[in-house]
Design an enzyme around this catalytic site. Structure first.
Site, PDB file in Angstrom:
ATOM      1  N   ASP A 211      46.227 -11.572  14.875  1.00  0.00           N
ATOM      2  CA  ASP A 211      46.252 -11.280  13.433  1.00  0.00           C
ATOM      3  C   ASP A 211      47.403 -12.084  12.832  1.00  0.00           C
ATOM      4  O   ASP A 211      48.461 -12.221  13.459  1.00  0.00           O
ATOM      5  CB  ASP A 211      46.486  -9.777  13.196  1.00  0.00           C
ATOM      6  CG  ASP A 211      46.067  -9.333  11.802  1.00  0.00           C
ATOM      7  OD1 ASP A 211      45.228  -8.416  11.707  1.00  0.00           O
ATOM      8  OD2 ASP A 211      46.584  -9.892  10.800  1.00  0.00           O
TER       9      ASP A 211
ATOM     10  N   ILE B 268      43.143 -17.377  12.649  1.00  0.00           N
ATOM     11  CA  ILE B 268      41.951 -17.938  13.299  1.00  0.00           C
ATOM     12  C   ILE B 268      41.707 -19.381  12.842  1.00  0.00           C
ATOM     13  O   ILE B 268      40.851 -20.065  13.397  1.00  0.00           O
ATOM     14  CB  ILE B 268      40.686 -17.078  13.041  1.00  0.00           C
ATOM     15  CG1 ILE B 268      40.504 -16.805  11.541  1.00  0.00           C
ATOM     16  CG2 ILE B 268      40.754 -15.782  13.828  1.00  0.00           C
ATOM     17  CD1 ILE B 268      39.147 -16.241  11.182  1.00  0.00           C
TER      18      ILE B 268
ATOM     19  N   PHE C  50      36.937  -9.368  13.181  1.00  0.00           N
ATOM     20  CA  PHE C  50      37.223  -8.618  11.946  1.00  0.00           C
ATOM     21  C   PHE C  50      37.994  -9.458  10.927  1.00  0.00           C
ATOM     22  O   PHE C  50      38.028  -9.102   9.751  1.00  0.00           O
ATOM     23  CB  PHE C  50      38.109  -7.405  12.255  1.00  0.00           C
ATOM     24  CG  PHE C  50      37.494  -6.349  13.124  1.00  0.00           C
ATOM     25  CD1 PHE C  50      36.825  -5.267  12.565  1.00  0.00           C
ATOM     26  CD2 PHE C  50      37.601  -6.406  14.510  1.00  0.00           C
ATOM     27  CE1 PHE C  50      36.283  -4.272  13.356  1.00  0.00           C
ATOM     28  CE2 PHE C  50      37.058  -5.414  15.312  1.00  0.00           C
ATOM     29  CZ  PHE C  50      36.394  -4.344  14.742  1.00  0.00           C
ATOM     30  N   ALA C  51      38.705 -10.503  11.399  1.00  0.00           N
ATOM     31  CA  ALA C  51      39.629 -11.206  10.502  1.00  0.00           C
ATOM     32  C   ALA C  51      38.885 -11.797   9.316  1.00  0.00           C
ATOM     33  O   ALA C  51      37.826 -12.395   9.472  1.00  0.00           O
ATOM     34  CB  ALA C  51      40.336 -12.325  11.271  1.00  0.00           C
ATOM     35  N   GLY C  52      39.453 -11.634   8.127  1.00  0.00           N
ATOM     36  CA  GLY C  52      38.813 -12.221   6.950  1.00  0.00           C
ATOM     37  C   GLY C  52      39.433 -11.690   5.682  1.00  0.00           C
ATOM     38  O   GLY C  52      40.125 -10.663   5.690  1.00  0.00           O
TER      39      GLY C  52
ATOM     40  N   SER D 200      28.852  -7.157   5.973  1.00  0.00           N
ATOM     41  CA  SER D 200      29.004  -6.167   4.910  1.00  0.00           C
ATOM     42  C   SER D 200      27.675  -5.942   4.210  1.00  0.00           C
ATOM     43  O   SER D 200      26.845  -6.866   4.108  1.00  0.00           O
ATOM     44  CB  SER D 200      30.021  -6.709   3.901  1.00  0.00           C
ATOM     45  OG  SER D 200      29.943  -6.000   2.690  1.00  0.00           O
TER      46      SER D 200
ATOM     47  N   TYR E 253      33.171 -13.864  -2.184  1.00  0.00           N
ATOM     48  CA  TYR E 253      33.374 -13.042  -0.977  1.00  0.00           C
ATOM     49  C   TYR E 253      32.023 -12.738  -0.329  1.00  0.00           C
ATOM     50  O   TYR E 253      31.831 -12.917   0.873  1.00  0.00           O
ATOM     51  CB  TYR E 253      34.091 -11.726  -1.344  1.00  0.00           C
ATOM     52  CG  TYR E 253      33.893 -10.650  -0.321  1.00  0.00           C
ATOM     53  CD1 TYR E 253      34.553 -10.707   0.899  1.00  0.00           C
ATOM     54  CD2 TYR E 253      33.002  -9.585  -0.549  1.00  0.00           C
ATOM     55  CE1 TYR E 253      34.343  -9.732   1.862  1.00  0.00           C
ATOM     56  CE2 TYR E 253      32.796  -8.613   0.400  1.00  0.00           C
ATOM     57  CZ  TYR E 253      33.462  -8.688   1.611  1.00  0.00           C
ATOM     58  OH  TYR E 253      33.235  -7.728   2.569  1.00  0.00           O
TER      59      TYR E 253
ATOM     60  N   LYS F  99      30.365 -13.994   3.435  1.00  0.00           N
ATOM     61  CA  LYS F  99      29.779 -13.165   4.504  1.00  0.00           C
ATOM     62  C   LYS F  99      28.347 -13.625   4.770  1.00  0.00           C
ATOM     63  O   LYS F  99      27.906 -13.713   5.922  1.00  0.00           O
ATOM     64  CB  LYS F  99      29.783 -11.680   4.095  1.00  0.00           C
ATOM     65  CG  LYS F  99      31.150 -11.052   4.051  1.00  0.00           C
ATOM     66  CD  LYS F  99      31.701 -10.814   5.453  1.00  0.00           C
ATOM     67  CE  LYS F  99      33.084 -10.211   5.442  1.00  0.00           C
ATOM     68  NZ  LYS F  99      33.730 -10.202   6.761  1.00  0.00           N
TER      69      LYS F  99
ATOM     70  N   PHE G 142      28.836  -0.353   5.358  1.00  0.00           N
ATOM     71  CA  PHE G 142      28.721   0.147   3.993  1.00  0.00           C
ATOM     72  C   PHE G 142      30.154   0.410   3.485  1.00  0.00           C
ATOM     73  O   PHE G 142      30.939  -0.520   3.472  1.00  0.00           O
ATOM     74  CB  PHE G 142      27.693   1.290   3.924  1.00  0.00           C
ATOM     75  CG  PHE G 142      26.302   0.666   3.915  1.00  0.00           C
ATOM     76  CD1 PHE G 142      25.804   0.010   5.042  1.00  0.00           C
ATOM     77  CD2 PHE G 142      25.547   0.607   2.759  1.00  0.00           C
ATOM     78  CE1 PHE G 142      24.578  -0.675   5.009  1.00  0.00           C
ATOM     79  CE2 PHE G 142      24.318  -0.062   2.713  1.00  0.00           C
ATOM     80  CZ  PHE G 142      23.842  -0.696   3.843  1.00  0.00           C
TER      81      PHE G 142
ATOM     82  N   ARG H 134      32.361  -1.971 -14.035  1.00  0.00           N
ATOM     83  CA  ARG H 134      33.086  -3.117 -13.486  1.00  0.00           C
ATOM     84  C   ARG H 134      32.072  -4.239 -13.283  1.00  0.00           C
ATOM     85  O   ARG H 134      31.011  -4.015 -12.685  1.00  0.00           O
ATOM     86  CB  ARG H 134      33.708  -2.694 -12.146  1.00  0.00           C
ATOM     87  CG  ARG H 134      34.599  -3.720 -11.508  1.00  0.00           C
ATOM     88  CD  ARG H 134      35.373  -3.131 -10.322  1.00  0.00           C
ATOM     89  NE  ARG H 134      34.529  -2.681  -9.227  1.00  0.00           N
ATOM     90  CZ  ARG H 134      34.982  -2.179  -8.086  1.00  0.00           C
ATOM     91  NH1 ARG H 134      36.293  -2.049  -7.885  1.00  0.00           N
ATOM     92  NH2 ARG H 134      34.164  -1.788  -7.133  1.00  0.00           N
TER      93      ARG H 134
ATOM     94  N   ASP I  89      29.253  -4.751 -10.297  1.00  0.00           N
ATOM     95  CA  ASP I  89      28.931  -3.520  -9.569  1.00  0.00           C
ATOM     96  C   ASP I  89      27.450  -3.182  -9.693  1.00  0.00           C
ATOM     97  O   ASP I  89      26.807  -3.507 -10.692  1.00  0.00           O
ATOM     98  CB  ASP I  89      29.739  -2.340 -10.126  1.00  0.00           C
ATOM     99  CG  ASP I  89      31.060  -2.152  -9.413  1.00  0.00           C
ATOM    100  OD1 ASP I  89      31.342  -2.912  -8.472  1.00  0.00           O
ATOM    101  OD2 ASP I  89      31.812  -1.241  -9.818  1.00  0.00           O
TER     102      ASP I  89
HETATM  103  N1  UFG Z   1      35.241   2.615  -8.544  1.00  0.00           N
HETATM  104  C1  UFG Z   1      35.789   3.257  -9.640  1.00  0.00           C
HETATM  105  N2  UFG Z   1      37.129   3.098  -9.877  1.00  0.00           N
HETATM  106  C2  UFG Z   1      37.938   2.345  -9.085  1.00  0.00           C
HETATM  107  C3  UFG Z   1      37.377   1.696  -7.969  1.00  0.00           C
HETATM  108  C4  UFG Z   1      36.024   1.857  -7.729  1.00  0.00           C
HETATM  109  O1  UFG Z   1      35.085   3.953 -10.377  1.00  0.00           O
HETATM  110  O2  UFG Z   1      39.148   2.226  -9.375  1.00  0.00           O
HETATM  111  C5  UFG Z   1      33.802   2.828  -8.251  1.00  0.00           C
HETATM  112  C6  UFG Z   1      33.013   1.542  -8.246  1.00  0.00           C
HETATM  113  O3  UFG Z   1      32.565   1.212  -9.538  1.00  0.00           O
HETATM  114  C7  UFG Z   1      31.877   1.914  -7.288  1.00  0.00           C
HETATM  115  C8  UFG Z   1      32.544   2.862  -6.290  1.00  0.00           C
HETATM  116  O4  UFG Z   1      33.706   3.348  -6.956  1.00  0.00           O
HETATM  117  O5  UFG Z   1      30.863   2.633  -7.961  1.00  0.00           O
HETATM  118  C9  UFG Z   1      32.957   2.191  -5.001  1.00  0.00           C
HETATM  119  O6  UFG Z   1      33.778   1.070  -5.292  1.00  0.00           O
HETATM  120  P1  UFG Z   1      34.613   0.308  -4.152  1.00  0.00           P
HETATM  121  O7  UFG Z   1      35.371  -0.798  -4.802  1.00  0.00           O
HETATM  122  O8  UFG Z   1      35.378   1.290  -3.339  1.00  0.00           O
HETATM  123  O9  UFG Z   1      33.486  -0.267  -3.206  1.00  0.00           O
HETATM  124  P2  UFG Z   1      32.294  -1.256  -3.546  1.00  0.00           P
HETATM  125  O10 UFG Z   1      31.042  -0.523  -3.194  1.00  0.00           O
HETATM  126  O11 UFG Z   1      32.377  -1.872  -4.865  1.00  0.00           O
HETATM  127  O12 UFG Z   1      32.653  -2.430  -2.538  1.00  0.00           O
HETATM  128  C10 UFG Z   1      32.465  -2.277  -1.170  1.00  0.00           C
HETATM  129  C11 UFG Z   1      33.428  -3.176  -0.412  1.00  0.00           C
HETATM  130  C12 UFG Z   1      33.141  -4.609  -0.686  1.00  0.00           C
HETATM  131  C13 UFG Z   1      31.685  -4.896  -0.519  1.00  0.00           C
HETATM  132  C14 UFG Z   1      30.826  -3.932  -1.313  1.00  0.00           C
HETATM  133  C15 UFG Z   1      29.366  -4.114  -1.106  1.00  0.00           C
HETATM  134  O13 UFG Z   1      34.767  -2.905  -0.779  1.00  0.00           O
HETATM  135  O14 UFG Z   1      33.878  -5.370   0.236  1.00  0.00           O
HETATM  136  O15 UFG Z   1      31.147  -2.617  -0.915  1.00  0.00           O
HETATM  137  O16 UFG Z   1      29.066  -3.935   0.209  1.00  0.00           O
HETATM  138  F1  UFG Z   1      31.418  -6.146  -0.959  1.00  0.00           F
END
Ligand code: UFG
Length: 341
Positions: free
Chosen positions: A33, A61, A83-85, A127, A151, A155, A180, A294, A297
């Site tokens: 790491d 890496i 896992f690194a990324g 992912s 991102y 992947k 997930f 956001r 999303d």
């Molecule tokens: N959310 C909020 N407020 C915040 C942060 C998130 O309401 O401050 C909501 C988002 O809109 C979403 C949910 O919480 O509805 C989950 O958000 P996350 O950012 O925790 O996770 P995501 O599903 O957006 O993202 C995750 C991973 C990413 C990946 C994505 C799709 O973090 O790496 O799933 O697989 F790309």
């Protein structure tokens, strides 16, 4: 002699939990790491929990010489868990080259080093982001893939590269694990997620609001076509996810081929349900405001975990309450993360 596995990104959130699960089953992890988004203290925490201080190499890496050295010093390595990324969606839009360099070029370096060393089993941290905006839920592994940000594309590209490579090298075993939403921490409160700066993800943000490090949560979008209008995700306890890697090492890695699995629970929860679970676990209020959606999303994202259940003999067992409880234990015991309190 026990099986040895190289773990890239070894001191990170998901890898560190996986190391504990591996050691508990008698597997020896070798960690590499660059510590760009993790702490060296993770090593002593793993030792506390397992009695084993893992072998650790600090470096990237992207460093081909280092990778060659690790394989030369550990000729017994049988498999690699990669896992690194880099993983922040917003940052990837600002710095796409950094994402393609680290995630795509880094993986190609790793595979070349494996090839030179004769190691032919790779388990890759992919992912659910590779499903883009899915046409329906629950999501099956056979669904079409795409992405909405650098991102996600990184992947997606790594998956593509690995599938093409495996087709050309049929004696290799490549397993793509599509995570997930990993949340929670080791129940001891000694290992956890320690995001630098303002957390991007929901659960670390909620935890920092509950502990008082941040004033309130913004709920991104309350007009989605979901039961309460907020986004629905398949949150999975990181210890279940760690066990999923062990299952992949046991059941998929020994078989040549390209294997793809969703690692989720099959159950979606909304943002408001997550807040409630966290308030219950912590006994604290989590103030929030409803905010605009956001960008990028999606409304709903949850898995069919049936293939992993059938073929890897694995399924997530930890409940939402356990995810919230273990997140809170970590947050309470390490309010500022790994750095000295
Ligand atoms: N959310 C909020 N407020 C915040 C942060 C998130 O309401 O401050 C909501 C988002 O809109 C979403 C949910 O919480 O509805 C989950 O958000 P996350 O950012 O925790 O996770 P995501 O599903 O957006 O993202 C995750 C991973 C990413 C990946 C994505 C799709 O973090 O790496 O799933 O697989 F790309």
């Amino acid at each position: 002699m026990s099986k040895k596995v190289l773990i890239t990104g070894g001191t990170g959130y998901i890898a560190s939990h996986t190391c504990v699960a591996l050691i508990e089953q008698g597997v020896t992890p070798i960690l590499v790491d660059d510590l760009s988004n993790s702490s060296k203290l993770v090593l002593s925490r793993i030792q506390e929990l397992t009695g084993v201080l893992p072998v650790f190499y600090q470096g990237s890496i992207l460093d081909k010489v280092l990778l060659a050295k690790i394989f030369a010093e550990h000729p017994e390595i049988e498999a690699v868990m990669h896992f690194a990324g880099l993983k922040a969606v917003g940052e990837s839009v600002e710095k796409p080259l950094a994402y393609y360099q680290c995630n795509v070029a880094g993986t190609l370096n790793l595979v070349e080093a494996m090839q030179a060393a004769g190691v032919k089993q790779l388990i890759f941290s992919s992912s659910a982001t590779v499903y883009g905006d899915p046409a329906s839920v629950p999501i099956e592994e056979s669904f079409p893939t795409s992405a909405t940000n650098p991102y996600g594309w990184s992947k997606w590209m790594v998956e593509r590269c690995l599938m093409d490579f495996q087709a050309a090298q049929p004696d290799w075993s490549i397993t793509l694990l599509r995570y997930f939403n990993p949340v929670g921490n080791h129940p001891s409160g000694r290992l956890g997620e320690d995001p630098q700066g303002i957390p991007n993800n929901l659960v670390p943000y909620i935890a920092q609001v509950a502990i008082g490090r941040r004033e309130q949560l913004s709920v991104f979008g309350s007009d989605y076509n979901t039961p309460d209008g907020t986004g629905v995700r398949d949150y999975i306890h990181v210890v279940d996810l760690a066990q999923g890697h062990l299952a992949a090492l046991t059941y998929a890695s020994p078989k040549a081929g390209c294997h793809i699995y969703n690692l989720g629970t099959g159950q979606g929860y909304s943002v408001l349900e997550m807040i409630q679970a966290f308030e219950k676990a912590s006994g604290r209020a989590v103030p929030y405001v409803l905010a605009p959606r956001r960008p990028g999303d999606i409304a709903e994202c949850w898995a069919t975990p049936e293939k992993a259940k059938r073929e890897l003999h694995w399924q997530a067992t930890r409940t939402l309450d356990e995810m919230a409880r273990d997140t809170w234990t970590w947050q309470e015991n390490n309010p500022m993360g790994y750095e000295p309190q």
